[in-house]
Design an enzyme around this catalytic site. Structure first.
Site, PDB file in Angstrom:
ATOM      1  N   GLY A 128       6.209  24.087 -42.085  1.00 49.70           N
ATOM      2  CA  GLY A 128       7.738  24.467 -43.159  1.00 49.70           C
ATOM      3  C   GLY A 128       7.320  23.748 -44.299  1.00 49.70           C
ATOM      4  O   GLY A 128       7.878  23.706 -45.516  1.00 49.70           O
TER       5      GLY A 128
ATOM      6  N   GLU B  68       5.526  24.772 -46.873  1.00 47.76           N
ATOM      7  CA  GLU B  68       5.674  26.547 -47.479  1.00 47.76           C
ATOM      8  C   GLU B  68       7.143  25.617 -48.262  1.00 47.76           C
ATOM      9  O   GLU B  68       7.233  26.330 -49.385  1.00 47.76           O
ATOM     10  CB  GLU B  68       6.746  27.231 -46.441  1.00 47.76           C
ATOM     11  CG  GLU B  68       5.970  27.890 -44.901  1.00 47.76           C
ATOM     12  CD  GLU B  68       6.829  28.806 -44.454  1.00 47.76           C
ATOM     13  OE1 GLU B  68       7.644  27.962 -43.475  1.00 47.76           O
ATOM     14  OE2 GLU B  68       6.456  30.019 -44.079  1.00 47.76           O
TER      15      GLU B  68
ATOM     16  N   GLU C  43       1.759  26.988 -37.206  1.00 55.93           N
ATOM     17  CA  GLU C  43       2.843  27.581 -36.212  1.00 55.93           C
ATOM     18  C   GLU C  43       2.572  28.400 -35.148  1.00 55.93           C
ATOM     19  O   GLU C  43       3.011  28.334 -34.121  1.00 55.93           O
ATOM     20  CB  GLU C  43       3.293  28.713 -36.982  1.00 55.93           C
ATOM     21  CG  GLU C  43       4.419  27.962 -38.371  1.00 55.93           C
ATOM     22  CD  GLU C  43       3.937  27.789 -39.442  1.00 55.93           C
ATOM     23  OE1 GLU C  43       2.794  27.352 -38.973  1.00 55.93           O
ATOM     24  OE2 GLU C  43       4.732  27.042 -40.531  1.00 55.93           O
TER      25      GLU C  43
ATOM     26  N   ALA D 273       9.228  22.700 -39.254  1.00 62.31           N
ATOM     27  CA  ALA D 273      10.519  23.302 -38.864  1.00 62.31           C
ATOM     28  C   ALA D 273      10.083  22.136 -37.708  1.00 62.31           C
ATOM     29  O   ALA D 273       9.595  21.686 -36.784  1.00 62.31           O
ATOM     30  CB  ALA D 273      10.414  24.837 -38.155  1.00 62.31           C
TER      31      ALA D 273
END
Ligand code: COA
Length: 690
Positions: free
Chosen positions: A100, A103, A123, A61
């Site tokens: 991310g 992910e 994270e 992210a």
């Protein structure tokens, strides 16, 4: 374009292309979704390959977006769309797939990684939990134990390790080619992680992961929240788990811890070679290095240089000192071997590679020389005068902690060659490097300092010439105020506990015992003649040293260590009580909050003096020094960041109260007065040109 669209036969290749790190910002998400939908709508396309550049898949992210309201499409929805897509999506991963990025890969039917891949969910290091399904998909893929390990530590995995735990399906030199060749039927038969059964519970792994996170990431919320989410997967539906994950992610990303950790993350990156210096200079040539002095510090610097791939020559004053230097290096190599950081072969070759000599011969080609001899101005001046001819083209650096580099430079015909490179002990481990710019240091020499920091993977912080530079100067004030609290009513345990409760791994007295009390004792003695007679001076530490209590190495210091473990020592308390009596101080109970506040105010006030004098460039630099050199809790964002959370007005009011009793000790830094009056902050403060 943040995402490129190509086709190869019946495959659509969606290539993430948002330099430098393919951060998954709103534009990337929007384009990825649009291309995905286009590929799904195109009847000629049978498979979709998600890939990045040769160096990076995606760094996760966009951490710079965290303060803004979420923008559609949200990453969890996009991940779900990829997972549910009617055509199989394959991840072809080169370089880092983090957060991310991983992910996105977890939503794919097949994951193929190149040998340069790194796969991780970092994270928690930024104070959040994964927010796009990893806490729910990962345990369903690799089991709760390994998922806890990955998510609560944030450490990335190399591809072979990732393959061995089932995180990826293959390691290939050319993942894209492998993705194009992968049999379609196998891909379509792969069950979706969102529909996989609940993984079996693993209570023991949960306990261990929490305990380890509590130790290594003291005081931080995110690792514990991540553990909760992963453990849920054993008995919670996928949909409920995703909902809980999203709530945790959104609440954590607004939290003070997350903001502080992001601040440090970006400050670390901003600390590298400044743009103006890059423009003014070429990268320094740094192949051949020399370290003068092979004591504890010199040997550790030499070791760090060698391990960074540089040629190293350690110079000692005579043969017996050279032998001691060699055994110091051997000890460092042995420690690396024991900790599994080095193979036997690497251990042996390092020790044959590093040259140790008792002369200044063969230094003519040296690119940089770092002196790490004892703290004596006359010795250092003589040394640099010698080095000026022995190493005629080298940048010259002093590792002094306190001495005046301008004075040292006066011994040189060309003072512009000299700068300070202040390492922190143990020099091969500690991340901080204070780069001291003396009044005549050239840009070239400064550039060499920054480039060296990069090679050593250290965090450089530029500082001006002042007593103790940034870190020791602030630390000195903290210790001074702690000693005054001892005199007023505290004992070392109370002060240490208070600072641990604030977030330090160790309190100031435990730290002193660990590093030895003699170095600061020598500094105090050296400065005795110039000490301000109006400034209160607490003699407790001097008396400890005089009686041979030098810390762990002598078995006794502020605590005793000769009966197993660290224990309080009634003799230290007696000494403190006696000093209070002699000083005519009526001892009182000092609450934990007051201890924390006093020590922090002393540090903040000194930091403000340093900034105001132009010895540090920014509050963020102060933060890096305190976090990377002095154990200030990272999740509090560093000293200046923490000061901004308190607010200059309130700091000013507290300092004013203290200054009423002790005006010399608590002389308020003009910068604090200025910020309190203007409503400004350390973060936004910049020195106006004088
Ligand atoms: N969001 C926003 N910006 C990011 C970012 C992220 N997730 N990751 C890196 N960047 C920025 C850096 O701030 C830096 O910006 P700058 O050039 O303006 O200073 C730039 O991208 C390059 O990053 P840098 O760390 O200097 O590159 P690197 O090659 O040394 O390392 C990574 C690359 C991906 C390993 C490293 O950047 C990293 O670990 N990023 C964080 C990953 C992460 O925590 N993801 C989860 C986010 S919740």
């Amino acid at each position: 374009m943040a995402v490129d669209f190509e086709t190869s036969g019946s495959a659509a290749i969606l290539r993430l292309n948002r330099p430098p790190v393919n951060a998954i910002a709103a534009d990337l998400r929007q384009q990825l979704q649009a291309h995905l939908r286009a590929a799904l709508a195109d009847p000629k396309i049978e498979r979709i390959i998600l890939t990045g550049s040769e160096k990076i898949f995606a760094a996760g992210a966009d951490a710079a977006e965290f303060d803004a309201p979420p923008i559609e499409p949200h990453l969890p929805d996009l991940v779900a769309e990829i997972e549910q897509s009617s055509k199989p999506v394959i991840a072809a991963i080169y370089g880092a797939a983090l957060g991310g990025g991983l992910e996105l890969a977890l939503a794919c039917r097949w994951r193929i990684a190149a040998p340069n891949a790194r796969l991780g969910l970092p994270e928690v290091i930024l104070g959040v939990v994964p927010g796009a399904g990893a806490t729910q998909r990962l345990p369903r893929l690799i089991g709760i134990g390994p998922a806890l390990q990955m998510v609560t530590t944030g450490k990335p995995l190399a591809p072979q390790k990732a393959l061995s735990i089932g995180l990826i399906d293959a390691v290939e030199a050319d993942p894209l080619a492998a993705a194009l060749a992968q049999d379609l039927a196998t891909l379509l038969a792969r069950p979706l992680l969102a529909e996989a059964p609940n993984p079996p519970a693993d209570k023991q792994a949960g306990i261990e992961a929490r305990q380890s996170a509590a130790r290594k990431m003291r005081g931080q919320d995110a690792p514990q929240r991540a553990a909760d989410l992963i453990e849920m997967t054993s008995d919670t539906s996928f949909a409920d788990g995703i909902k809980a994950e999203r709530e945790a992610f959104l609440s954590l990303r607004q939290s003070p811890q997350c903001r502080a950790l992001r601040h440090i993350f970006f400050a670390e990156r901003a600390a590298r070679t400044p743009g103006w210096l890059k423009k003014a200079t070429q990268p320094a040539s740094l192949q051949k290095t020399a370290v003068i002095g092979g004591g504890t510090m010199g040997a550790a610097i030499a070791w760090a240089l060698d391990q960074a791939g540089l040629e190293v020559c350690v110079v000692e004053m005579d043969e017996s000192a050279a032998e001691r230097a060699s055994s110091n290096l051997a000890r460092l190599a042995a420690a690396g071997l024991k900790r599994g950081l080095l193979s036997q072969e690497a251990h042996d070759s390092a020790l044959t590679r590093i040259i140790v000599q008792a002369s200044f011969e063969n230094l003519a080609e040296t690119d940089i020389v770092i002196e790490a001899v004892f703290e004596d101005m006359a010795v250092k001046k003589e040394l640099f005068a010698k080095l000026e001819t022995a190493a005629p083209s080298a940048v010259l650096a002093s590792n002094t902690s306190y001495l005046d580099i301008d004075e040292m430079a006066s011994a040189l015909a060309d003072p512009s060659r000299l700068l300070g490179l202040h390492f922190f002990s143990p020099a091969h481990i500690m991340k901080l490097l204070e780069v001291v710019r003396a009044s005549q240091t050239s840009d070239l020499a400064l550039r060499a300092g920054f480039d060296l920091a990069e090679k050593l993977r250290k965090t450089p912080v530029i500082t001006g010439v002042c007593d103790g530079f940034i870190g020791n100067r602030i630390n000195f004030r903290m210790r001074e105020s702690a000693d005054i609290l001892l005199l007023s009513g505290s004992i070392p345990t109370e002060i240490d506990e208070a600072m641990r409760a604030f977030g330090y791994a160790m309190g100031p007295y435990e730290t002193q015992d660990m590093s030895g009390l003699d170095i600061s004792w020598a500094t105090r003695k050296r400065k005795a003649a110039t000490r301000d007679p109006n400034r209160p001076y607490v003699k407790i530490a001097d008396r400890m040293c005089e009686s041979g209590r030098l810390g762990r190495k002598t078995g006794t210091g502020w605590y005793r260590y000769d009966m197993g473990g660290q224990m309080e020592d009634p003799m230290v308390e007696d000494l403190i009580l006696e000093e209070s009596r002699l000083a005519g101080v009526e001892r009182r109970v000092i609450p934990e909050a007051e201890i924390q506040e006093t020590l922090l105010l002393a540090m903040i006030n000194e930091a403000a003096h340093i900034l105001g004098e132009g010895m540090a460039a920014s509050g963020a630099d102060i933060d890096l020094v305190m976090v990377h050199g002095f154990g200030f809790p990272r999740w509090r964002g560093g000293l200046a960041w923490h000061a901004d959370q308190i607010g200059a007005k309130s700091i000013h009011a507290s300092l004013k109260k203290l200054a009423a009793d002790e005006p010399v000790l608590w002389e308020i830094a003009p910068l604090i007065t200025e910020l309190a009056a203007s409503g400004g902050s350390f973060a936004s403060w910049t020195k106006s040109p004088s």
